[in-house]
Design a protein around this motif. Sequence first.
Motif, PDB file in Angstrom:
ATOM      1  N   ASP A 190      33.131  48.768  42.203  1.00 58.79           N
ATOM      2  CA  ASP A 190      32.832  50.272  41.216  1.00 58.79           C
ATOM      3  C   ASP A 190      34.238  51.186  41.366  1.00 58.79           C
ATOM      4  O   ASP A 190      34.176  51.608  41.831  1.00 58.79           O
ATOM      5  N   LEU A 191      34.815  50.496  41.002  1.00 59.80           N
ATOM      6  CA  LEU A 191      36.743  50.806  40.783  1.00 59.80           C
ATOM      7  C   LEU A 191      37.473  51.155  39.187  1.00 59.80           C
ATOM      8  O   LEU A 191      38.290  51.216  39.061  1.00 59.80           O
ATOM      9  N   GLY A 192      36.760  51.264  38.800  1.00 61.46           N
ATOM     10  CA  GLY A 192      36.912  51.130  36.872  1.00 61.46           C
ATOM     11  C   GLY A 192      38.005  49.813  36.786  1.00 61.46           C
ATOM     12  O   GLY A 192      37.808  48.913  36.807  1.00 61.46           O
ATOM     13  N   GLY A 193      38.979  50.432  36.125  1.00 61.44           N
ATOM     14  CA  GLY A 193      40.260  49.303  36.005  1.00 61.44           C
ATOM     15  C   GLY A 193      40.517  48.676  37.319  1.00 61.44           C
ATOM     16  O   GLY A 193      41.401  47.210  37.193  1.00 61.44           O
ATOM     17  N   ALA A 194      40.502  48.930  37.841  1.00 59.96           N
ATOM     18  CA  ALA A 194      40.404  48.787  40.011  1.00 59.96           C
ATOM     19  C   ALA A 194      40.093  47.676  40.571  1.00 59.96           C
ATOM     20  O   ALA A 194      39.985  47.205  41.429  1.00 59.96           O
ATOM     21  N   THR A 195      38.401  47.542  39.905  1.00 65.57           N
ATOM     22  CA  THR A 195      37.810  46.505  40.076  1.00 65.57           C
ATOM     23  C   THR A 195      38.841  45.635  40.514  1.00 65.57           C
ATOM     24  O   THR A 195      38.442  44.471  41.926  1.00 65.57           O
ATOM     25  N   GLY A 196      38.893  44.468  39.524  1.00 63.91           N
ATOM     26  CA  GLY A 196      39.122  43.467  39.609  1.00 63.91           C
ATOM     27  C   GLY A 196      40.334  43.462  40.691  1.00 63.91           C
ATOM     28  O   GLY A 196      39.613  42.317  42.112  1.00 63.91           O
ATOM     29  N   PRO A 197      41.382  44.124  41.393  1.00 68.76           N
ATOM     30  CA  PRO A 197      42.397  43.512  41.612  1.00 68.76           C
ATOM     31  C   PRO A 197      41.309  44.605  43.541  1.00 68.76           C
ATOM     32  O   PRO A 197      41.464  43.370  44.180  1.00 68.76           O
ATOM     33  N   GLY A 198      40.408  44.900  44.037  1.00 74.81           N
ATOM     34  CA  GLY A 198      40.103  45.674  44.058  1.00 74.81           C
ATOM     35  C   GLY A 198      38.713  44.579  45.602  1.00 74.81           C
ATOM     36  O   GLY A 198      38.286  44.105  46.951  1.00 74.81           O
ATOM     37  N   MET A 199      38.801  43.563  43.965  1.00 72.43           N
ATOM     38  CA  MET A 199      37.417  42.088  44.848  1.00 72.43           C
ATOM     39  C   MET A 199      38.340  41.703  45.438  1.00 72.43           C
ATOM     40  O   MET A 199      37.836  41.081  46.683  1.00 72.43           O
ATOM     41  N   LEU A 200      39.345  40.922  45.124  1.00 69.80           N
ATOM     42  CA  LEU A 200      40.337  40.363  46.236  1.00 69.80           C
ATOM     43  C   LEU A 200      40.514  40.691  47.463  1.00 69.80           C
ATOM     44  O   LEU A 200      40.384  39.578  48.382  1.00 69.80           O
ATOM     45  N   TRP A 201      40.823  42.438  47.407  1.00 69.57           N
ATOM     46  CA  TRP A 201      40.981  42.380  49.492  1.00 69.57           C
ATOM     47  C   TRP A 201      39.855  42.065  49.631  1.00 69.57           C
ATOM     48  O   TRP A 201      39.246  41.596  50.819  1.00 69.57           O
ATOM     49  N   ARG A 202      38.488  42.387  48.889  1.00 73.28           N
ATOM     50  CA  ARG A 202      37.254  42.641  49.571  1.00 73.28           C
ATOM     51  C   ARG A 202      37.067  41.088  50.075  1.00 73.28           C
ATOM     52  O   ARG A 202      36.204  40.956  51.187  1.00 73.28           O
ATOM     53  N   ALA A 203      37.433  40.380  49.831  1.00 68.80           N
ATOM     54  CA  ALA A 203      36.825  39.459  49.156  1.00 68.80           C
ATOM     55  C   ALA A 203      37.862  38.217  50.809  1.00 68.80           C
ATOM     56  O   ALA A 203      36.861  37.946  51.860  1.00 68.80           O
ATOM     57  N   ALA A 204      38.626  38.910  50.836  1.00 71.32           N
ATOM     58  CA  ALA A 204      39.484  38.109  51.788  1.00 71.32           C
ATOM     59  C   ALA A 204      38.794  38.840  52.909  1.00 71.32           C
ATOM     60  O   ALA A 204      38.632  38.695  54.258  1.00 71.32           O
ATOM     61  N   ALA A 205      38.285  40.815  53.177  1.00 74.49           N
ATOM     62  CA  ALA A 205      38.544  40.984  54.580  1.00 74.49           C
ATOM     63  C   ALA A 205      36.518  39.961  54.627  1.00 74.49           C
ATOM     64  O   ALA A 205      36.464  40.321  55.699  1.00 74.49           O
ATOM     65  N   ALA A 206      36.307  40.096  53.613  1.00 77.37           N
ATOM     66  CA  ALA A 206      34.929  39.211  54.198  1.00 77.37           C
ATOM     67  C   ALA A 206      34.979  37.859  54.508  1.00 77.37           C
ATOM     68  O   ALA A 206      34.094  37.654  55.614  1.00 77.37           O
ATOM     69  N   VAL A 224      50.506  43.064  41.927  1.00 78.07           N
ATOM     70  CA  VAL A 224      49.013  42.805  40.691  1.00 78.07           C
ATOM     71  C   VAL A 224      48.580  44.776  40.763  1.00 78.07           C
ATOM     72  O   VAL A 224      48.257  44.945  42.170  1.00 78.07           O
ATOM     73  N   THR A 225      48.833  45.861  40.113  1.00 76.43           N
ATOM     74  CA  THR A 225      47.587  47.321  40.218  1.00 76.43           C
ATOM     75  C   THR A 225      46.694  47.096  39.224  1.00 76.43           C
ATOM     76  O   THR A 225      46.604  46.563  38.584  1.00 76.43           O
ATOM     77  N   GLY A 226      45.593  47.744  39.849  1.00 74.15           N
ATOM     78  CA  GLY A 226      44.911  48.064  39.034  1.00 74.15           C
ATOM     79  C   GLY A 226      44.316  50.185  38.876  1.00 74.15           C
ATOM     80  O   GLY A 226      44.988  50.673  39.732  1.00 74.15           O
ATOM     81  N   ASN A 227      43.717  50.262  37.694  1.00 73.27           N
ATOM     82  CA  ASN A 227      43.474  51.602  37.509  1.00 73.27           C
ATOM     83  C   ASN A 227      42.188  52.014  36.921  1.00 73.27           C
ATOM     84  O   ASN A 227      42.167  51.451  36.250  1.00 73.27           O
ATOM     85  N   ALA A 266      43.244  53.632  42.366  1.00 74.12           N
ATOM     86  CA  ALA A 266      44.089  52.579  42.432  1.00 74.12           C
ATOM     87  C   ALA A 266      44.111  51.800  43.396  1.00 74.12           C
ATOM     88  O   ALA A 266      43.806  52.066  44.165  1.00 74.12           O
ATOM     89  N   VAL A 267      43.921  50.405  42.818  1.00 72.87           N
ATOM     90  CA  VAL A 267      44.460  49.232  43.803  1.00 72.87           C
ATOM     91  C   VAL A 267      45.726  48.629  43.823  1.00 72.87           C
ATOM     92  O   VAL A 267      45.875  48.356  42.019  1.00 72.87           O
ATOM     93  N   ALA A 268      46.658  47.737  44.578  1.00 72.86           N
ATOM     94  CA  ALA A 268      47.957  47.399  44.656  1.00 72.86           C
ATOM     95  C   ALA A 268      48.077  45.792  45.178  1.00 72.86           C
ATOM     96  O   ALA A 268      47.152  45.797  46.393  1.00 72.86           O
ATOM     97  N   LEU A 269      47.681  44.557  44.879  1.00 69.12           N
ATOM     98  CA  LEU A 269      47.802  43.819  46.013  1.00 69.12           C
ATOM     99  C   LEU A 269      49.358  43.211  45.399  1.00 69.12           C
ATOM    100  O   LEU A 269      50.282  43.003  44.630  1.00 69.12           O
ATOM    101  N   VAL A 270      49.529  42.509  46.091  1.00 69.34           N
ATOM    102  CA  VAL A 270      51.368  41.052  46.935  1.00 69.34           C
ATOM    103  C   VAL A 270      50.593  40.359  46.511  1.00 69.34           C
ATOM    104  O   VAL A 270      50.046  40.365  47.953  1.00 69.34           O
ATOM    105  N   LEU A 271      51.054  39.146  45.674  1.00 68.30           N
ATOM    106  CA  LEU A 271      49.959  38.425  45.749  1.00 68.30           C
ATOM    107  C   LEU A 271      51.573  37.468  46.302  1.00 68.30           C
ATOM    108  O   LEU A 271      52.597  37.864  45.097  1.00 68.30           O
ATOM    109  N   GLY A 272      51.090  36.515  46.569  1.00 72.49           N
ATOM    110  CA  GLY A 272      52.453  35.325  46.792  1.00 72.49           C
ATOM    111  C   GLY A 272      52.700  33.809  46.923  1.00 72.49           C
ATOM    112  O   GLY A 272      51.477  33.317  46.816  1.00 72.49           O
ATOM    113  N   SER A 273      53.285  32.941  46.464  1.00 71.13           N
ATOM    114  CA  SER A 273      53.390  31.850  45.895  1.00 71.13           C
ATOM    115  C   SER A 273      53.213  31.136  47.740  1.00 71.13           C
ATOM    116  O   SER A 273      53.120  31.514  49.074  1.00 71.13           O
TER     117      SER A 273
END
Length: 393
Positions: free
Chosen positions: A86-102, A371-374, A381-388
């Motif tokens: 539950d991070l408003g518009g930052a929810t999507g990016p916040g999910m991705l790092w939480r998925a990796a952490a899990a 990638v940022t979320g707000n 705020a969530v910020a991600l650096v994604l790489g190829s």
Amino acid sequence: MSRGQGTARGAIVGVGELRPVRRTEDATTMGLLARAAKLAVEDAGIGKGEIDGLLMGPQVGETPQHVPAMLSEYLGLQPRMANVVDLGGATGPGMLWRAAAAIDAGMADVVLCLVGNHRNPVPPRSPNRNPIREFDVPFGASGANTSYALLKTAHMDRYGTTDADFARIAAVSRAHAEHNPNAIFSGRPATVQDVLDSPFIAEPLHLLEIVMPVAGATAAVVVSPERAAAMDLPHAPVHLLGAGEKLTHRAMSQSPSLTTGPLKPSTAQACAQAGISPADLDVLSIYDCYTVLAAITLEDAGVCGPGEFAQWMQGRDLSHTGPVSYNPHGGQLGCGQADLAGGMSHAIEAVHQLRGTAHGRQAADPHLALVTGNGATMSEAVALVLGSQEAAR
């Protein structure tokens, strides 16, 4: 710093996104999420039975409680790990790092991340007992438009930026949406003058500086880098190289600043984890619910200095043909904001760019994306650096 010094923390191997629509009729959020999930699973080339982790947004569908159990049952899943983000518009990016952490914690191996919403004629409403309703709203600070108008006013007052400077952000977004047939404003470009001629909604915010609410849903499948390397994937995996998160306030009356926000430390942390600097980035997939937020994000991310977003944009090719692509899919100002799924759409666009599947708007050879979320009003705020694949080596 050289490119790609960070250690991959997770791999995105599948994404799914429904085409945004202005209205839905007799749709359910659950149904939209199921369709997006199916697209992501198919995109990853995996079976539904391989999913053992599930992350979703708050109050999914038509119930505020037992959301993980409800969604798991509806999708026919029995995950080992499930949670609401539950991070408003930052929810999507916040999910991705939480998925990796899990996954790193051994709680799951394949995590499905889901966000979306319907827009039926009479949407269900839930009671809101947030303190902002008692201490801010009675004095006129009601809604996002008022709050973001305050941010724009503060930026203009402090740095001397103009209406035309902010309007350029909206015009660029609409131009980029021309290359995205799924964007709500595809085929409807807008010039700087069009933005300035649109009516004020909350002065100094013009109508075309504000996102169009739409319905939609997005999904992503996350696994470990090691599992991704062993999979027979239809597409190259996209790696999570760095993440940062920061929350500072809820009500604008409690904000530490009106010209900078929590994305500044979040982005710094994400870049430090990835072992890069902002100058290394090829794609800027940044949250842009309002032009002023996009402007402050460019400054807070270190892409340009405080108050310098207008000079940075001037004469620069920000499309997919330029050296640095800014929201090549049109961002939310061009595509529309499907509630929480609007934030995840920036991550999905970055995935498409980095694996070479952004048809019609593909950048030449991108390797690193921000990638940022707000959430709320420059609050969560969530910020991600994604790489190829190459950047993760």
